[in-house]
Design a protein around this motif. Structure first.
Motif, short mmCIF file in Angstrom:
data_model
loop_
_atom_site.label_atom_id
_atom_site.label_comp_id
_atom_site.label_asym_id
_atom_site.label_seq_id
_atom_site.Cartn_x
_atom_site.Cartn_y
_atom_site.Cartn_z
N ALA A 42 0.79 -1.37 0.10
CA ALA A 42 -0.08 -0.03 -0.41
C ALA A 42 1.36 1.44 -0.11
O ALA A 42 1.54 1.40 0.81
N THR A 43 0.84 2.09 -0.75
CA THR A 43 1.79 2.98 -1.19
C THR A 43 1.32 4.51 -1.72
O THR A 43 1.54 5.35 -2.16
N GLY A 44 -0.17 4.60 -1.16
CA GLY A 44 -0.73 5.73 -0.53
C GLY A 44 -1.73 5.70 0.59
O GLY A 44 -1.16 5.09 1.47
N GLY B 288 8.00 14.70 10.12
CA GLY B 288 7.25 14.35 9.18
C GLY B 288 7.44 14.38 7.75
O GLY B 288 8.16 15.53 7.55
N ASN B 289 6.40 15.06 6.77
CA ASN B 289 7.30 15.87 5.14
C ASN B 289 6.00 16.35 5.29
O ASN B 289 6.53 17.87 4.37
N TRP B 290 4.41 16.58 5.17
CA TRP B 290 3.29 17.26 5.04
C TRP B 290 3.49 17.90 5.92
O TRP B 290 3.07 19.90 5.98
N ALA C 128 3.83 15.19 10.02
CA ALA C 128 2.96 13.70 9.78
C ALA C 128 3.33 13.69 8.48
O ALA C 128 3.63 14.94 7.59
N GLU C 129 3.86 12.48 8.11
CA GLU C 129 4.01 11.87 6.25
C GLU C 129 2.48 12.17 5.37
O GLU C 129 1.14 11.82 5.63
N PHE C 130 3.06 12.64 4.46
CA PHE C 130 1.87 12.80 3.54
C PHE C 130 0.47 11.51 3.44
O PHE C 130 -1.03 11.36 3.42
N GLY D 109 8.55 4.21 6.65
CA GLY D 109 8.36 5.10 7.34
C GLY D 109 9.77 6.74 6.06
O GLY D 109 10.54 6.04 6.08
N LEU D 110 9.41 7.95 6.62
CA LEU D 110 10.62 8.70 6.07
C LEU D 110 11.76 8.62 6.84
O LEU D 110 13.07 8.43 6.13
N ASP D 111 11.82 8.05 7.81
CA ASP D 111 13.12 7.06 8.77
C ASP D 111 14.07 6.96 7.53
O ASP D 111 15.53 7.48 6.90
N LEU E 126 12.82 8.22 -2.80
CA LEU E 126 11.94 7.17 -4.03
C LEU E 126 11.30 6.21 -2.93
O LEU E 126 11.56 5.44 -2.32
N HIS E 127 10.60 6.80 -1.90
CA HIS E 127 9.43 6.99 -1.11
C HIS E 127 8.91 5.64 -1.14
O HIS E 127 9.21 4.70 -0.46
N ASP E 128 8.16 5.50 -1.92
CA ASP E 128 7.15 3.95 -2.51
C ASP E 128 8.17 3.20 -2.72
O ASP E 128 7.45 1.98 -2.52
#
Ligand code: BDR
Ligand code: CA
Length: 317
Positions: free
Chosen positions: A126-128, A160-162, A166-168, A191-193, A240-242
């Motif tokens: 799940a990438t969204g 977070g980034n958003w 919090a992350e998007f 996660g963003l880590d 490249l998050h996802d």
């Protein structure tokens, strides 16, 4: 990863440049059997990302239908990421025309059918926002034993980034994330880590162009586009998050993974969407494996190798 039987996968996402690249990695790995693609609103509206899903399936020669998920989060209002991903949600490359009509089933119905019909437990990538996954868990709790793992890109244990907390993907639908983390199904959280360390630099993705195959050229064009906004924000390359949510499954040896208990904060002007480790695995059996680091150069090499597998020649320097 056990290589004897193919691992059934459901790809749920909001493509989105990095979702699309994650799916290139999944399609390139012969150990995976992609059984369904389901679209969720996020980086753009559902109509736009669902159309992108069909075009990506055509690009990757995936002979499967795409099912549309929810148009909006469970409770929250939808926020899109148009600044990053462009008007279509996947600007920057010409894609082939879709080969299949949309499925007549909803995303939840399609996921439930795949789970029910699969002999082996299924991994959901799940990438969204986790909206479709939460809707599935609510509608079909009896199918939880058929879920081997939900591998998400979302959240993070530090920042977070958003918003600064919090992350998007989590902030888009925090209630959905809460439902997932409390469902009792195994979660692998990229996660963003880790994903903010998963950077590819321009000189690295230019190499893709020497492969002379359509998938590699398309990935390079996506990265060109995706880098524009990120550069304005001070990033030298593309995060490249996802793709981490796929490679952490197929190549866990290049990642650092920590067992912990993760929860999602639902309230607070500054804290809604924050994910945090509430208890260590020593204090309470872990609900989650959180991915916190990676070998960046090996990660990039795996992406280039995946693109090469779609045909063409050797990478030239
Ligand atoms: C996440 O947000 C989206 O823009 C990306 O596709 C990724 O899933 C990163 O925060
Ligand atoms: Ca995404």
């Amino acid at each position: 990863m056990n290589t004897e039987r193919k691992i059934p996968l459901i790809l749920d996402g909001d493509p989105g440049h990095d979702d699309a690249i994650a799916w290139v990695l999944a399609a390139a790995d012969p150990r995976f059997d992609i059984r369904a693609i389901t679209a969720v609103a996020g980086n753009q509206t559902l109509a736009k990302v669902a159309e992108n899903c069909r075009k990506i399936a055509a690009l990757l020669h995936l002979d499967i239908e795409v099912a549309k998920g929810r148009e909006v989060p469970l409770i929250a209002d939808l926020m899109t990421g148009g600044d990053y991903h462009g008007e279509t949600g996947l600007d920057g490359a010409d894609l082939p025309a879709p080969e299949h009509p949309f499925s007549s089933r909803s995303a939840v119905e399609m996921m439930a059918d795949v789970l029910r019909e699969s002999e082996d437990p299924v991994i959901i990538v799940a990438t969204g926002p986790q909206t479709n996954v939460a809707a599935l868990l609510l509608a079909h709790p009896e199918l939880k034993p058929k879920i081997r793992l939900v591998s998400i890109m979302g959240g993070g244990l530090r920042n977070g980034n958003w918003t600064s907390t919090a992350e998007f993907n989590i902030l888009n639908d925090p209630e959905a994330a809460w439902i997932l983390f409390h469902a009792g199904v195994p979660v692998l959280m990229c996660g963003l880590d880790v994903t903010e360390q998963a950077i590819i630099y321009p000189e690295e993705w230019q190499k893709l162009r020497s492969l002379h195959n359509r998938v590699a050229d398309t990935v390079a064009a996506w990265l060109d586009f995706f880098s524009i906004k990120l550069k304005e924000l001070g990033w030298e390359g593309v995060t490249l998050h996802d793709p981490c949510a796929v490679l952490a499954l197929s190549h866990p040896e290049i990642f650092t993974i920590k067992e912990c208990n993760v929860d999602v904060v639902l309230d607070g002007e500054y804290t809604r969407g924050l994910t945090m480790c509430t208890r260590t695995a020593k204090e309470q059996p872990a609900s989650c494996r959180a991915v916190t680091g990676l070998d960046r150069e090996k990660f990039v090499a795996l992406l280039i190798e995946a693109c090469r597998s779609f045909g063409g020649g050797e990478v030239t320097e």
